[in-house]
Design an enzyme around this catalytic site. Sequence first.
Site, mmCIF file in Angstrom:
data_model
loop_
_atom_site.group_PDB
_atom_site.id
_atom_site.type_symbol
_atom_site.label_atom_id
_atom_site.label_comp_id
_atom_site.label_asym_id
_atom_site.label_seq_id
_atom_site.Cartn_x
_atom_site.Cartn_y
_atom_site.Cartn_z
ATOM 1 N N LYS A 1 0.836 -1.205 0.000
ATOM 2 C CA LYS A 1 0.000 0.000 0.000
ATOM 3 C C LYS A 1 0.871 1.256 0.000
ATOM 4 O O LYS A 1 0.599 2.217 -0.738
ATOM 5 C CB LYS A 1 -0.933 0.001 1.224
ATOM 6 N N GLN B 1 -5.286 -1.542 9.792
ATOM 7 C CA GLN B 1 -4.922 -2.844 9.226
ATOM 8 C C GLN B 1 -5.440 -3.957 10.142
ATOM 9 O O GLN B 1 -5.096 -4.011 11.318
ATOM 10 C CB GLN B 1 -3.385 -2.925 9.087
ATOM 11 N N ASP C 1 -11.448 2.415 3.546
ATOM 12 C CA ASP C 1 -11.651 0.965 3.433
ATOM 13 C C ASP C 1 -13.138 0.638 3.284
ATOM 14 O O ASP C 1 -13.488 -0.483 2.900
ATOM 15 C CB ASP C 1 -11.099 0.257 4.683
#
Lengths: 347, 347
Positions: A101, A145, A170
Site C-alpha cells: 500500500k 490494518q 476501506d
Amino acid sequence: MSVVWSVGETRSKHQAARRGLSPSDMFSLAVTSHHLWSSCCQQIRCYMATVVSGSKTSRLVRERLKLQVEEMRGHFSGFRPGLVVLQVGDRDDSNLYISSKLRAAAEIGIEAKHLRLPNTTTQEEVLQHILSINENPLVHGLIVQLPLDSVTSIDSELITNAVCPEKDVDGLSCINAGKLSRGDLDHCFIPCTPSGCMELIRQTGVSVGGKHAVVIGRSKIVGAPMHDLLLWNHATVTTCHSKTLDLPEQVGRADILVVGAGRAEMVRGEWLKEGVVVIDCGINHIADETKASGKRVVGDVHYASANQRAGFITPVPGGVGPMTVAMLMENTVQSAQHFVMKDQPRK
Amino acid sequence: MSVVWSVGETRSKHQAARRGLSPSDMFSLAVTSHHLWSSCCQQIRCYMATVVSGSKTSRLVRERLKLQVEEMRGHFSGFRPGLVVLQVGDRDDSNLYISSKLRAAAEIGIEAKHLRLPNTTTQEEVLQHILSINENPLVHGLIVQLPLDSVTSIDSELITNAVCPEKDVDGLSCINAGKLSRGDLDHCFIPCTPSGCMELIRQTGVSVGGKHAVVIGRSKIVGAPMHDLLLWNHATVTTCHSKTLDLPEQVGRADILVVGAGRAEMVRGEWLKEGVVVIDCGINHIADETKASGKRVVGDVHYASANQRAGFITPVPGGVGPMTVAMLMENTVQSAQHFVMKDQPRK
C-alpha cells in the site's frame, strides 16, 4: 471438451472514457486475449476464456490516479492526498500488505504514513489515535490494518467504526456499509476488493444490468458489499455461502460469478454456464512439489477447467489481488478531492 | 390445475416456546388451515395453501408484549416504554397509520406520544425536535412518519439519520442498515415489515437455513432488509427487481418468496414452485364494481392462482400489514428493556 462461447456485447466505451482509458488501452493492456483455437474432431472450434488481468488494469488505474494527483497539485500548490495506515502489532502478513500500500501511494503521489503501534497498545489508546487522525485536516484517508495483533483486548468493530465516515477509505464502517447496502453509492466509500472486482467486470465490456450475478461468500470485505454493488448496478443477484445446499446448480445459472469463499479451487469448470464472467477473489496456498517453496497460490476457482467454459476469467495471482490496493488509492484520491472541493469558497 | 404439496418439515417448537407461543396456539390461532380437498378427474387430489394470518399472529405478538410490559412495570414501579411518533404535516394516509400505531401502543401499555408539527416546519426545527427526543430518558423509541408533508425543503435521509441508533425502532438509519446488512442482527433494530415477514415465515414451521429464498423488490423498508434477514438466517437469497429480465423463472426456483414490488397481482400462481411459502407485502387498490367503494385491496401476488400452488400464503389484507405495527411495538419494548438493563447497577 471446451466449446465456443461468444461475447454478445460491446465493451463500454463510455465507462472507459470516463476512466481515462482509450479503447485500445483496454484491449491491448487490460484484457489479455487467449483465443487458442484448436481443430477438434467434427470441426468443433475450441478456445479458452479471455483472461482479465488485474495487474495490468491496476497499473492503468494507478497511472490515472497519478495524473489526477498531479493535476490537484497544479491547482492547489503543494497539496497532496494524505493516507494513514494504522497497525497494531507486527504480523508478517500485515507488514507485507502495508508495504504494498505504501509503495502504491508513493508512486501515485499520496502522502502515506505508517502508524505502527506496539502490541501492548490498549483499545483506549488506539481510539485516541483514531480521533486525533479524524481531526487532522492533512489526512484524507485512514485505514486500520486488520486483524489487530494485540495482547490487550480490543474490539475491532468498535475501532473500525471510530474512523469518521468521510475518511473511511476501506469502506468498512457501519455507516458506509449501510449506505452501500441501501443503494446510496454516490455518498459512500466502496470496500476495495469488491470495487476492484467491478472494475474488472467493466473491463470485460459485459454490462451488469439485468444479468444474473452469483456471489459466493457473505463476508464484510468481499461477499456482502459485492452483492450490494452488483444489485445497485441492476443485476439480479444470488448470494451463496457455506449453508447453500445446491452450489453447483446455483453457480450454473450465473452470467457473472464472483467468488470469495476462501476455499482452494472449490468452483469447478463443469459447474459453469458457457461464457460466464468469472471473478476469483480467492488467495489460497496449496502444496506443489514442483515449486522450490513447495507450494503455490491458487484461487477459489479451479482455473484449468473454468478457463475452458468461462467467457472471461481473472487469474490468481494477478487478478483481483492487485486491484484491491489500486482501489484503496482511488478511494483516497476521491476523498482528498472531496475535502478540497469542500474547502473551496462558493462562487 | 392445482396439485398436492407436502410440508416436509415440522414446525419449530423451540422458536415458538421462546416467543411464548404453545404449539397449539400456533396451530389453532396463527395458521388457518384451509385444506380444501376436491375430487378432480383422474383422482388427482387438489387442495389449497395454508393461509398464514397476520391478523392472528400480530394479536399473539401484541398479547405477549403486553405481558412483558406488565412484568417490567412490576419490576420497576411505574415504568412504561416510551415511543414518540413525529409527523410533519397532515397527510391522510399518515394519520391513518399513526392512529393504528397509537392504538396498538395503548393496548400494550406503551406510553406513545404523537408529535405533530405543521407543514411549515423547517429542517432545522425538525432536527432540533429529534435531538431533544434523543436526549429524553423517558423515550425509548422515536419514529419519523414518512413521507414528510412539508412546504419547506427537508432532506428525509438527514432526518432519518438524526434519530440516535439506540432509539431508531423503525431500523431505517444507516447504522442500523449497515449492521443488519453485515449480519450483526443482535445489535440493531430490524425494520418492521421484514421483521413481521420473518415472524410469519416462522409460523409456517418451514426452516429458512439452506432454502432458496427469492425477494422481489429492493426498497429500504422492505426488499433490501428482507434480503439481509433471510441471508443471515442462512437462506441462499436471490434479489429480483424492476431490471430483472426473467422474473417468472427466478420466482419459480423459490422455496420462500417475499414480494414487495408495489404492483398489483404481478406474481402469478403459474410461476410458483409447488409448496412454496409466499409472503405478500403488497397493498394495492384496484377497481372492483362489486364493492360499494368501487375498489378493493389486493397484494402483489395474484392470490387466487397462487393459493393453488403455494404451501403457505399470506392474505391481503390481514397478512403482512398488521405485522408491521406489531413489530414496531416489539422493537419499542426491546429498546425499553435495553435501556432499563443498562441503567441497572452491576452486581
